[in-house]
Design a protein around this motif. Structure first.
Motif, PDB file in Angstrom:
ATOM      1  N   GLY A 370     -51.867  69.049  19.545  1.00 41.49           N
ATOM      2  CA  GLY A 370     -52.468  69.080  18.214  1.00 41.49           C
ATOM      3  C   GLY A 370     -51.511  69.637  17.188  1.00 41.49           C
ATOM      4  O   GLY A 370     -51.531  69.257  16.014  1.00 41.49           O
ATOM      5  N   LEU A 371     -50.610  70.535  17.633  1.00 37.06           N
ATOM      6  CA  LEU A 371     -49.611  71.124  16.745  1.00 37.06           C
ATOM      7  C   LEU A 371     -48.542  70.114  16.367  1.00 37.06           C
ATOM      8  O   LEU A 371     -48.220  69.940  15.185  1.00 37.06           O
ATOM      9  N   THR A 372     -47.973  69.434  17.338  1.00 37.86           N
ATOM     10  CA  THR A 372     -46.839  68.544  17.067  1.00 37.86           C
ATOM     11  C   THR A 372     -47.275  67.176  16.535  1.00 37.86           C
ATOM     12  O   THR A 372     -46.428  66.373  16.148  1.00 37.86           O
ATOM     13  N   GLU A 373     -48.594  66.893  16.530  1.00 40.31           N
ATOM     14  CA  GLU A 373     -49.075  65.630  15.971  1.00 40.31           C
ATOM     15  C   GLU A 373     -49.798  65.820  14.648  1.00 40.31           C
ATOM     16  O   GLU A 373     -50.378  64.877  14.113  1.00 40.31           O
ATOM     17  N   ALA A 374     -49.764  67.034  14.108  1.00 41.15           N
ATOM     18  CA  ALA A 374     -50.378  67.278  12.804  1.00 41.15           C
ATOM     19  C   ALA A 374     -49.577  66.573  11.718  1.00 41.15           C
ATOM     20  O   ALA A 374     -48.355  66.410  11.828  1.00 41.15           O
ATOM     21  N   ARG A 375     -50.261  66.148  10.685  1.00 35.77           N
ATOM     22  CA  ARG A 375     -49.588  65.491   9.564  1.00 35.77           C
ATOM     23  C   ARG A 375     -49.190  66.530   8.524  1.00 35.77           C
ATOM     24  O   ARG A 375     -49.986  67.378   8.138  1.00 35.77           O
ATOM     25  N   THR A 376     -47.968  66.411   8.068  1.00 36.15           N
ATOM     26  CA  THR A 376     -47.473  67.320   7.046  1.00 36.15           C
ATOM     27  C   THR A 376     -47.935  66.844   5.680  1.00 36.15           C
ATOM     28  O   THR A 376     -48.528  65.781   5.529  1.00 36.15           O
TER      29      THR A 376
END
Length: 439
Positions: A370-376
């Motif tokens: 969930g951390l590395t697939e969050a959208r900036t």
């Protein structure tokens, strides 16, 4: 019959006398009907039009006394003309609230503007009932510009009042339904939060010589997530831990999460290493979810053993992102476990192991995707490379400092964080016995 000369074409035609009589009678009837219609219009005098108009009319003197009132308004209120003309003021026909509004707003505005239009008031009928009306008043002036009287027109607003009351009733019902729905949603959130917390340890245990910290971010209060973590004693100074992510959300994912937690805890107590524990979990998931409805997860499991001020770690991964190691010297790198397969897919998966030693000031970080697939804010995914760079800037950092920094990072994603995220950090405090020194 007789023959006559038709002057239009010079020929002779035979004419019918009865036809002429019928035509004349028809013309006479039409003229009579037209005369009757005209007479009816003359009968509809201006006075009759005023008296029987579909709206109420009244004229008042400047002091408000009624000088003239039409039959329509008298019928609405149930008064006779003699009861009103010269004996009552317009304000006397109003309810208490209407009279107050008339004195404080209506009359002053009329005095200033000579006209007030479309004001909603309530009249009080002779039987005490109320009649909602829309009122328009105009001041009539003489040739010298001085005011002479006030002409008032009143429109029956009962249909409008009924419509407004129906709207008000519908609005109240909608507000009540919204209140009930919000209360139900709050209760649902409370139940889901309790269930979610039941899938996580209430608090991390105190491990001698180890600083441990964890964080769980729930992306939606309306759904149960499938991320999990745990830290527990294995006996003989050894500790087990794991972190992972179940495929899917909702009650089904929660049931799988519960199975995983208790199976991994039990398997870790009897397994020689974390890879063997993952093998036991894989067999349990295949047995529990066979056929056309398979369930699977990614997970990383490990054991901790303290020795001479250092922390010896053994890790095994089942298709999970690699752990990050933040060193006391300010460096950061991942601990790869290549070849690790998803748990719950294949009968004989390959779970790979890796080992590491943590010295004072070192911290091991485990996380879900969930951390590395969050959208900036700019749109793209955050990515593992971005996380590695963040960890490199953060190192050296203790377990709690690392979790605090990542919590701030997660909150900064806002709506871009659309999946649950679990974080677990394990480290050796920087004040621990230096490496190579006896405890």
């Amino acid at each position: 019959m007789c023959e006559t000369d038709d002057a239009s074409d010079g020929s002779y035609r035979r004419q019918d006398p009865d036809k002429h009589r019928r035509a004349g009678a028809a013309r006479g009837d039409a003229e009579h009907a037209e005369h009757a219609e005209f007479s009816a219009l003359l009968e509809d005098s201006i006075e009759d039009l005023y008296d029987n108009a579909p709206c109420g009319y009244l004229s008042t003197l400047l002091d408000g006394r009624i000088a003239k009132v039409n039959t329509t308004l008298l019928d609405w209120l149930g008064y006779t003309r003699a009861e009103l003309v010269g004996r009552r003021r317009f304000s006397d026909l109003l309810t208490v609230g209407g009279k107050l509004y008339h004195e404080t707003h209506f009359a002053p505005l009329l005095a200033m503007q000579n006209k007030v239009s479309g004001i909603a008031l309530e009249l009080k009928a002779s039987d005490g009932s109320r009649l909602p009306v829309l009122v328009t008043s105009v001041v009539k002036t003489g040739t010298d510009g001085e005011p002479l009287l006030i002409r008032t027109t009143l429109f029956d607003a009962r249909d409008r009042r009924a419509y407004e009351q129906e709207l008000l009733r519908a609005r109240r019902e909608a507000e009540e339904a919204h209140r009930v729905a919000e209360a139900e949603r709050a209760r649902l959130h409370q139940v889901l939060a309790i269930l979610q917390n039941s899938l996580l340890p209430p608090a991390l245990p105190q491990v001698p010589g180890v600083e441990a910290a964890a964080y769980y971010h729930t992306a939606s209060a309306d759904e149960l997530g499938g991320d999990f973590y745990d830290l527990f004693a294995l006996g003989d100074g050894r500790w087990g831990f794991f972190l992972g992510d179940v495929c899917g959300k909702g009650p089904e994912a929660a049931a799988v999460t519960s199975l995983i937690r208790y199976t991994l805890r039990a398997a870790s107590l009897h397994a020689d290493d974390p890879a063997q524990a993952l093998g036991t979990l894989n067999a349990a998931m295949l047995a529990g979810y066979p056929g056309d409805d398979p369930r699977y997860c990614t997970t990383i499991a490990g054991t901790l053993t303290s020795h001479e001020g250092a922390l010896h770690v053994t890790l095994a991964s089942g298709g999970h992102p690699p752990a990050l190691l933040l060193r006391a010297d300010g460096s950061a790198h991942c601990l790869p476990t290549p070849g690790g397969m998803l748990v719950g897919i294949m009968p004989r998966p390959n779970f790979t192991r890796t080992t590491a030693v943590l010295y004072p000031g070192d911290t091991l970080l485990l996380y879900t995707d969930g951390l590395t697939e969050a959208r900036t804010a700019d749109g793209p995914r955050y990515s593992e490379d971005a996380l590695h760079a963040f960890a490199g800037d953060l190192a050296p950092a203790g377990a709690q400092q690392t979790i605090t920094a990542l919590t701030g990072l997660l909150q900064g994603f806002g709506d871009g964080l659309d999946d649950d995220t679990a974080l677990l950090a394990l480290g050796v405090p920087a004040t621990a016995t230096p490496r190579g020194t006896a405890p």
